[in-house]
Design a protein around this motif. Structure first.
Motif, PDB file in Angstrom:
ATOM      1  N   LYS A   1      -6.400   0.064  -1.601  1.00 36.54           N
ATOM      2  CA  LYS A   1      -5.154   1.253  -1.058  1.00 36.54           C
ATOM      3  C   LYS A   1      -5.022   0.559  -1.593  1.00 36.54           C
ATOM      4  O   LYS A   1      -3.638   1.381  -1.259  1.00 36.54           O
ATOM      5  CB  LYS A   1      -5.584  -0.101   0.007  1.00 36.54           C
ATOM      6  CG  LYS A   1      -6.960  -0.243   1.368  1.00 36.54           C
ATOM      7  CD  LYS A   1      -6.549  -0.601   2.219  1.00 36.54           C
ATOM      8  CE  LYS A   1      -7.938  -0.824   3.536  1.00 36.54           C
ATOM      9  NZ  LYS A   1      -7.678  -1.750   4.255  1.00 36.54           N
ATOM     10  N   ILE A   2      -4.124  -0.013  -2.585  1.00 36.50           N
ATOM     11  CA  ILE A   2      -2.797   0.655  -4.011  1.00 36.50           C
ATOM     12  C   ILE A   2      -2.666   1.628  -4.572  1.00 36.50           C
ATOM     13  O   ILE A   2      -3.440   2.559  -4.952  1.00 36.50           O
ATOM     14  CB  ILE A   2      -3.156  -0.898  -5.095  1.00 36.50           C
ATOM     15  CG1 ILE A   2      -2.861  -2.059  -4.278  1.00 36.50           C
ATOM     16  CG2 ILE A   2      -2.324  -0.493  -5.594  1.00 36.50           C
ATOM     17  CD1 ILE A   2      -2.263  -2.725  -3.848  1.00 36.50           C
TER      18      ILE A   2
ATOM     19  N   GLN B   1       0.660  -1.752  -0.463  1.00 38.61           N
ATOM     20  CA  GLN B   1      -0.212   0.216  -0.143  1.00 38.61           C
ATOM     21  C   GLN B   1       0.820   1.200  -0.002  1.00 38.61           C
ATOM     22  O   GLN B   1       0.296   2.644   0.294  1.00 38.61           O
ATOM     23  CB  GLN B   1      -1.085   0.175   1.008  1.00 38.61           C
ATOM     24  CG  GLN B   1      -2.153  -1.107   1.237  1.00 38.61           C
ATOM     25  CD  GLN B   1      -2.561  -1.282   2.175  1.00 38.61           C
ATOM     26  OE1 GLN B   1      -2.502  -0.872   3.550  1.00 38.61           O
ATOM     27  NE2 GLN B   1      -3.523  -2.385   3.074  1.00 38.61           N
TER      28      GLN B   1
ATOM     29  N   ASN C   1      -7.944  -5.715  -0.897  1.00 37.09           N
ATOM     30  CA  ASN C   1      -6.687  -4.747  -0.501  1.00 37.09           C
ATOM     31  C   ASN C   1      -6.347  -3.771  -1.789  1.00 37.09           C
ATOM     32  O   ASN C   1      -6.186  -2.831  -1.800  1.00 37.09           O
ATOM     33  CB  ASN C   1      -5.623  -5.081  -0.090  1.00 37.09           C
ATOM     34  CG  ASN C   1      -5.333  -6.257  -0.626  1.00 37.09           C
ATOM     35  OD1 ASN C   1      -5.854  -6.284  -1.692  1.00 37.09           O
ATOM     36  ND2 ASN C   1      -4.174  -6.427  -0.442  1.00 37.09           N
TER      37      ASN C   1
END
Length: 435
Positions: free
Chosen positions: A325-326, A303, A322
């Motif tokens: 959130k990258i 991240q 996730n």
């Protein structure tokens, strides 16, 4: 009713392949395969042909252990396709390997070879064993008996193995020798990934990481980004990850994050990758305790705010949990299947370019092809020539996929499957079905 509508109505696209868990690499591959098949409007017969392997072999491998006892292992070889040429793919030794996993990996090799413009089909092999619990002599006997069981499968014009998980150049040497003894002649071209002295190729070990960086630079060029202005994060510090990090560092990129099994390591001012490689080498191939960066988790590493993210560790690292959130401009998949299929749309919605694994890590099979060519010629190239030709082929493959992406207004991953499947399907139509 069109072919596409007919297959949706009949549920035909849902038939091939094993029923695996929701985030399995095989399931991700099949979803992407189905998308490309719809764009290409493959008929039912062609879809079924390309979705299923042409040959599956399971063998029992009896081995006399050092104790004198006999232990029987199970071995596999799956040839997914050989339309473009001899099948090609690694052999893995692992306690949990199974025929379904090998089928999935073999199909990936088919598309990877097609995309890389390498004249091979796709294959994969495996032996269910724990090599850490075997002595060197037991490992040799296992390898040689597996090879003996595959004598009618392997061959420089039929099926060409290579190293994979828990196999190396020594195991390839044993396979080559066993095959040669039975053929009554030295046949170096039957395997790739061999020691240099036995007909291996210069540049083979670094090939996958070098290919990753070649397509990374091509992607940055399309985005108008200079590598020496980019912050890079590399997950995984094995052969692929460390080589990728080193080559990006040499391009002037600021590598702010690296990781291995012990966790992530972050330095906002950049990490001296040459120093990190030397540290790991002197620390049992581990980054544990690396003093020039702050310790973070692998999740935090993914991240980090960066321009280039290279996941070169394990599969299923970026998923819906996730993906949002990258914080990267480009993801270049050094590992196989690090992004799940249900994360693709999230990344696309956030305007993140993903260079897919079946292109990004095709440097290994490309230089394996070079090794095969050199063995057939009996004339060997310098490392500089190997690297130059690898860079040219990887760049050409990227450009081909980018053109397909622009033509169909799809992602690079979707373009990869469209290009690869179309090439194999077109070749099959031209060859026809032997009856």
């Amino acid at each position: 009713m069109s072919n596409k509508e007919k297959m949706r109505t009949t549920g035909y696209y849902k038939e091939p392949g094993p029923k695996l868990n929701e985030e399995s690499p095989f399931k991700s591959m099949m979803e992407r395969f189905q998308f490309a098949a719809e764009i290409l409007e493959l008929d039912e017969g062609m879809f079924q042909y390309l979705a299923n392997p042409v040959k599956q072999i399971t063998v029992s491998i009896p081995v006399v252990m050092d104790s004198g006892d006999i232990q029987v292992f199970e071995g596999y070889r799956v040839i997914h396709d050989n339309v473009l040429g001899p099948s090609k793919g690694g052999i893995r030794f692992a306690p949990d390997v199974n025929i379904e996993e090998v089928k999935a990996l073999a199909s990936w090799m088919t598309w990877k070879c097609a995309i890389a413009n390498v004249p091979f089909g796709g294959a994969k092999g495996g032996v269910r064993c724990d090599p850490k619990k075997l002595s060197t002599s037991e490992l040799e006997r296992l390898t040689r008996r597996y090879t003996a069981n595959m004598l009618e499968v392997f061959g420089p014009d039929r099926d060409i193995p290579a190293p994979d998980m828990n196999t190396d150049e020594q195991i390839m040497a044993w396979i080559m020798d066993t095959y040669s003894m039975n053929a009554h002649k030295t046949e170096t071209a039957v395997v790739t990934g061999k020691p240099i002295i036995l007909g291996g190729s210069h540049g083979r070990k670094e090939a996958t990481g070098r290919g990753v960086v070649t397509v990374t630079l091509a992607a940055l060029n399309k985005l108008g980004l200079a590598p020496n202005k980019c912050r890079t994060v590399v997950q995984g510090f094995g052969n692929v990850g460390s080589v990728s990090a080193k080559l990006m560092y040499e391009q002037g990129a600021k590598v702010i994050g690296i990781s291995d099994i012990t966790g992530g390591y972050y330095n906002k001012n950049g990490i001296d990758i040459i120093d990190a490689i030397e540290f790991a080498k002197n620390n049992g191939n581990s980054l544990e305790g690396y003093p020039e960066a702050d310790k973070i988790t692998n999740e935090e590493l993914l991240q980090l705010d960066c321009d280039v993210l290279i996941p070169a560790a394990k599969e299923d690292q970026i998923s819906p949990r996730n993906a949002d959130k990258i914080n990267a401009r480009v993801i270049v998949e050094g590992a196989n299947g690090p992004v799940t299929a249900n994360a693709d749309a999230i990344l696309e919605g956030n305007d993140i370019m993903v260079v897919p694994d079946i292109l990004a890590n095709a440097g290994g099979v490309t230089v394996s092809y070079f090794e095969w060519v050199q063995d057939r010629q009996g004339y060997f190239w310098t490392e500089e020539r190997v690297n130059r030709r690898l860079n040219r082929m990887m760049r050409a493959a990227f450009d081909n996929l980018f053109n397909v992406k622009e033509e169909h207004n799809i992602t690079l991953r979707q373009a990869a499957y469209v290009f690869g499947i179309n090439k194999v399907a077109t070749t099959l139509r031209m060859r026809g079905i032997y009856a």
